[in-house]
Write an enzyme that holds these catalytic residues in place. Structure first.
Site, PDB file in Angstrom:
ATOM      1  N   GLY A 163      -3.770  -1.297   9.484  1.00 58.90           N
ATOM      2  CA  GLY A 163      -2.861  -0.186   9.188  1.00 58.90           C
ATOM      3  C   GLY A 163      -2.620   0.606  10.449  1.00 58.90           C
ATOM      4  N   GLY A 164      -2.017   1.762  10.269  1.00 53.69           N
ATOM      5  CA  GLY A 164      -1.669   2.566  11.421  1.00 53.69           C
ATOM      6  C   GLY A 164      -2.873   3.026  12.215  1.00 53.69           C
ATOM      7  CE  LYS A 222     -11.057   1.186   5.898  1.00 56.27           C
ATOM      8  NZ  LYS A 222      -9.919   1.891   5.333  1.00 56.27           N
ATOM      9  CG  ASP A 246      -5.509   9.663   3.798  1.00 54.65           C
ATOM     10  OD1 ASP A 246      -4.414   9.988   3.302  1.00 54.65           O
ATOM     11  OD2 ASP A 246      -5.683   8.617   4.440  1.00 54.65           O
TER      12      ASP A 246
END
Lengths: 188, 813
Positions: B101-102, B123, B216
């Protein structure tokens, strides 16, 4: 010749009817828009979305010498940039769609952004096909879609770019969208 | 695909139709296609896809294909190459890349030294985040996150830096689906969704107690596993990754995190209230399927995934759930729930049918709740509903004419008319009948109107034609807003001007509008006179004539001329049905009015059939949340009430009032009348306190808007009966007498409305043991009712029995 005034000259040659400059101008825009989008997206977080209108405007600021630009330059630029934006996004969708088909089983999703992206890729490709079909039937309606949908131009800007009245542009947009959806629904 | 040969013809018709008001399109197309059914169908299908294409395609490709665009930075485009399988990160071995992802890449990894092959998600953040400051914060925060131990939160297991210095986190590996997809795939109904969502709230609350904010919360961060338990991912990760990077972004802000709270977007400090906002967004998605940044899905599919119909879903969402959502997603963090737990608790209240916190405790609101919990308690009592029914249906007719008159005026096109058109555009924003309430700023519209009415006096003195049209338009708009005084004087001016100009169509329209005001004020006879003049005019417009005739029938009905009204209605209905393109708007009004007439004649079953036909017709052509459908519910509720079906009546009133409130706002006269009628049913069911609240609101509102009108009189008489039941004879008598006085003032002593109001007073007096006065009033009422109705009519029978019960002598009928 700086790149700004260069673009301006190309724009004016193009609007004066010199079609041969189209390729040069278009590839410059394509590259520039893509670069801006890439930089923007680097700082993206999953779930963020890209404002194509801002991209197109930023490209304009970058490529065109503001001191020498006239209103019609901007309009011509926005029209071409809208088309470039369309090509960029459709290319991207095509790559993703191909990657998905060739990529075998999907991985377990820890971050569903990519899978969701794949879903929309096919939708966008369908829309692009429908838009091509519409352009064959009515170039004018297809142009409004490019300016509005891909370039993010306002009705007023489109009216200025195409020399039509705002109500006509609005109606064109409404009709074009209905044609597109219907054509998309009909396609397999 | 598109047939280029045929395209021009189809598109021209499509364009032509789009320029017409919706109700005229069908007629235009039939005419233009000249029997070419294929062509006709093609244009129709295009017209039908206008709305769906608006919601499916949106205005911009960014809306349409948001996820695609945010995946622009896909693998191989410019990012770091993925870590190869087998690469070691501390004790963890990379198995494969599973996402990108970004913010970076995600890998599936397993613990190298573990015999059980414990799996984890790793991650790895992007280059550019790896400054000394970020790394320092990263390690500090990681220790805090590691202390989060909750079954619904994915744990942070480990962390470190890759060989090239990029920080990574090792997280509990969660196999599952994003919560909204999990719910949709299992067709979970709303209550089960809420139950699941409450677990998420409680997990978030746990973290908040340790001062950890998620920052988030979004569907892809809430996965549900096979065991049905939700797990929150990425707790606090957003903050870890928020290095100096953001500060270096220059220029316009292009990020629009879809689930981010307003303060987050504005770059203001993020608090626990920020998570409450995002939870609200998530709840919205789970309940209604609204997913920010994606085109709306088909309502049928959304509803089906929740085991219901679109209408059923709307009904469930309306009210408390909606209020809870709004509170959670308030723009001002101070206005939100103070904690995620509070949000969860309010949802718990909703599930138990108790009052929710998300709304100040208005009496009416508490009453509504009370009724729902005490559905069984019903006591019967008979109240007059006849009058209410008449007035509501007639008002509906009057209101319809407002929109109609505007539509007609719009169709008149000549150069001078452009002025009118521009003004109309402005004014229509003030007419709730043509504008959704969220776009209605009544005060502003009112100011515009007033200013224009003033200009009418001055600017257009030498243009009587323009002046006449403007006066009519302004008058209709005032009327649509319920402001009868200015409407009346403008419409009278329009009548005079059109008469002088010798313009029969204009005159007919102005008379028609003016009659609507008379009806609203109870001037049935005046309305009849105005409409008889209109019907006789040579307007050359059969469509208009049909409508005026229907309005005349309505006015006759209001004046008590039931026979002639019924005949005229039937003739109009037959003509509508005989037309090549039936005017379904008018048909639904006529059905409604015939239903009311049947009601007045005591034939409740027939009334129910007619009103149900009207309801179905309206729902089909207007959608379930149109004001007219709300009104149809209310009308049908009257019939059911009278038939003794109080449960259905109560439910239909609730539905009807909810729709009217949404569509027209709280102060509209249609809604206020419906409130009064609803109060009636509640009073009949013995829910006296609840009825009291509803009556007060209705009476106050109608008195303010209409003054001493028949509508007010009805509510007063009915309220009197309620006050008596509540043990307040003084209040009861004064309400009953005021109601009667108004009816007498409006209709005179011999109108059935006056008879019914007098009868209600008589009954009260008898029950209070003031028999002499009671018998006197009864005798007078009976005489009036016997003149108005056939001898075996229920009104007459009721009055006769009442008189005898009071000790008086009923005549031979």
């Amino acid at each position: 010749m700086s790149s700004e005034s260069d673009t301006l000259a190309l724009l004016r040659a193009r609007s004066a009817g010199d079609e041969s400059v189209l390729d040069a101008l278009f590839s410059r825009m394509y590259a520039e828009l893509r670069e801006i989008a890439r930089r923007r997206l680097e700082s993206f977080r999953p779930g963020d979305t890209l404002n194509t209108t801002a991209l197109v405007n930023e490209a304009y600021l970058k490529l065109v010498d503001q001191g020498r630009a006239e209103p019609q330059d901007r309009t011509h630029f926005l029209s071409l940039a809208s088309r470039a934006m369309r090509f960029i996004l459709v290319d991207h969708a095509r790559n993703r769609s191909a990657a998905k088909r060739g990529g075998g089983a999907r991985p377990v999703s820890l971050d569903d952004i990519q899978l969701a992206g794949d879903e929309r890729a096919d939708d966008l490709l369908q829309l692009d096909d429908a838009l091509n079909a519409l352009a064959e039937a009515d170039e004018r309606l297809a142009q409004v879609v490019e300016l509005r949908f891909f370039g993010g131009l306002s009705h007023e800007e489109i009216a200025l770019a195409t020399g039509r009245s705002v109500p006509t542009v609005k109606r064109d947009w409404t009709r074009a969208r209905a044609w597109l959806l219907r054509t998309m629904n009909e396609s397999p | 695909m598109i047939d280029p040969g045929r395209f021009r013809q189809v598109d021209d018709l499509f364009d032509g139709a789009l320029q017409l008001p919706e109700e005229e399109r069908e007629a235009f197309l039939r005419e233009a296609c000249r029997g070419d059914e294929v062509l006709l169908d093609e244009v129709r299908s295009l017209l039908a896809s206008v709305t769906s294409s608006e919601s499916r395609l949106g205005e911009n490709v960014a809306e349409f294909a948001a996820p695609l665009i945010s995946s622009f930075t896909g693998p191989g485009e410019h990012d770091e190459p993925p870590l190869p399988p087998g690469e070691m990160l501390g004790a963890w071995r990379i198995v494969r890349e599973v996402g990108r992802g970004g913010m970076g890449e995600v890998y599936l990894a397993e613990r190298a030294d573990d015999a059980f092959h414990l799996q984890a998600a790793v991650k790895v953040v992007k280059r550019g985040m790896d400054t000394a400051e970020v790394l320092r914060r990263f390690h500090a925060e990681r220790r805090i996150l590691a202390s989060l131990d909750h079954p619904n939160i994915a744990r942070v297991l480990d962390g470190g830096a890759t060989a090239d210095g990029r920080p990574y986190l090792v997280l509990e590996y969660v196999e599952g689906e994003p919560i909204h997809r999990w719910c949709d795939a299992r067709l979970l109904e709303l209550r089960k969704r809420v139950t699941l969502f409450r677990k998420v709230c409680e997990a978030v609350d746990q973290a908040h107690r340790r001062l950890i904010v998620h920052r988030d919360v979004k569907p892809s961060n809430v996965l549900v596993g096979e065991d049905g338990e939700p797990k929150l991912l990425d707790f606090g990760i957003a903050k870890l990754l928020e290095g100096d990077g953001e500060a270096t972004i220059t220029g316009a802000r292009l990020l629009t995190p879809l689930y981010a709270a307003p303060e987050q977007e504005a770059g203001l400090p993020v608090t626990t209230a920020t998570d409450v906002y995002s939870l609200g967004r998530l709840l919205q998605l789970l309940l209604s399927g609204v997913n920010p940044g994606r085109p709306a899905e088909d309502p049928g599919a959304i509803a089906a995934a929740r085991g219901t119909t679109p209408e059923g879903l709307r009904r469930q969402l309306r009210g408390d759930l909606d209020t809870i959502l709004l509170r959670a997603m308030a723009a001002d963090p101070e206005r939100r729930y103070a904690s995620a737990l509070q949000l969860s608790e309010d949802l718990g209240r909703w599930m138990e049918g108790r009052p929710v916190l998300a709304r100040p405790d208005s009496l009416g609101y508490r009453a509504g709740k009370f009724v729902r919990r005490n559905r069984g308690a019903v006591t019967a009592g008979l109240l007059s509903v006849l009058l209410v029914l008449t007035s509501v249906v007639a008002l509906a007719m009057a209101q319809r004419r407002t929109a109609e008159a505007l539509g007609q005026a719009e169709r008149e096109r000549d150069a001078a008319e452009e002025v009118v058109e521009i003004l109309q555009g402005i004014f229509r924003a003030g007419d709730p009948m043509t504008t959704r309430p969220e776009r209605l700023d009544t005060l502003r519209a009112r100011d515009l109107l007033d200013r224009s009415a003033l200009r009418l006096q001055g600017d257009l003195a030498d243009r009587p034609d323009l002046r006449a049209r403007l006066a009519r338009t302004l008058g209709d708009t005032y009327r649509g807003m319920g402001l009868l005084e200015p409407a009346d004087s403008l419409l009278r001016e329009a009548v005079e001007l059109h008469r002088t100009l010798g313009d029969p169509l204009g005159l007919s329209r102005a008379l028609n509008s003016l009659s609507g005001i008379e009806l609203q004020r109870g001037g049935g006879a005046e309305a009849v006179a105005l409409l008889r003049e209109a019907v006789a005019l040579p307007t050359g417009d059969p469509h208009h004539l049909l409508r005026v005739r229907s309005n005349l029938a309505s006015a006759l009905q209001r004046s008590g001329e039931f026979q002639e009204a019924a005949q005229l209605y039937e003739a109009v209905e037959a003509e509508i049905l005989a037309a090549p393109v039936p005017d379904s708007t008018l048909l639904s009004s006529v059905l409604g009015a015939r239903g009311a007439l049947a009601h007045q004649n005591g034939d409740f079953a027939a009334s129910g059939v007619l009103l149900e036909r009207a309801l179905e017709l309206d729902r089909g052509r207007l959608g379930a949340d149109h004001w007219r459908v709300g009104l149809a519910h209310v009308n049908l509720a009257f019939a059911r009430q009278r038939d003794g079906l109080l449960d259905e009546a109560d439910a239909r009133y609730r539905e009807g009032v909810a729709i009217l409130t949404d569509a027209l706002g709280t102060d509209h006269n249609l809604r206020l009348n419906a409130l009064g009628a609803w109060a009636n049913v509640r009073s009949q069911r013995g829910l006296l306190e609840e009825a009291d609240v509803l009556y007060r609101e209705a009476i106050q509102g109608i008195r303010r808007a209409e003054g001493p009108s028949p509508g007010l009189a009805i509510e007063l008489s009915n309220y009197g009966r309620l006050l008596e039941k509540m043990g307040d004879p003084t209040g009861a008598e004064s309400a009953l007498r005021e109601g009667l006085e108004i009816q007498l003032g409006v209709f005179g002593p011999n109108h059935p409305n006056s008879g019914v109001a007098r009868q209600m007073l008589a009954r009260f007096l008898c029950r209070q043991d003031r028999r002499e006065e009671g018998v006197q009033e009864f005798t007078e009422a009976l005489a009036v009712l016997e003149r108005a109705f056939p001898p075996d009519h229920f009104r007459v029978t009721e009055a006769r029995e009442g008189l005898e019960g009071c000790g008086g002598e009923a005549g031979a009928g």
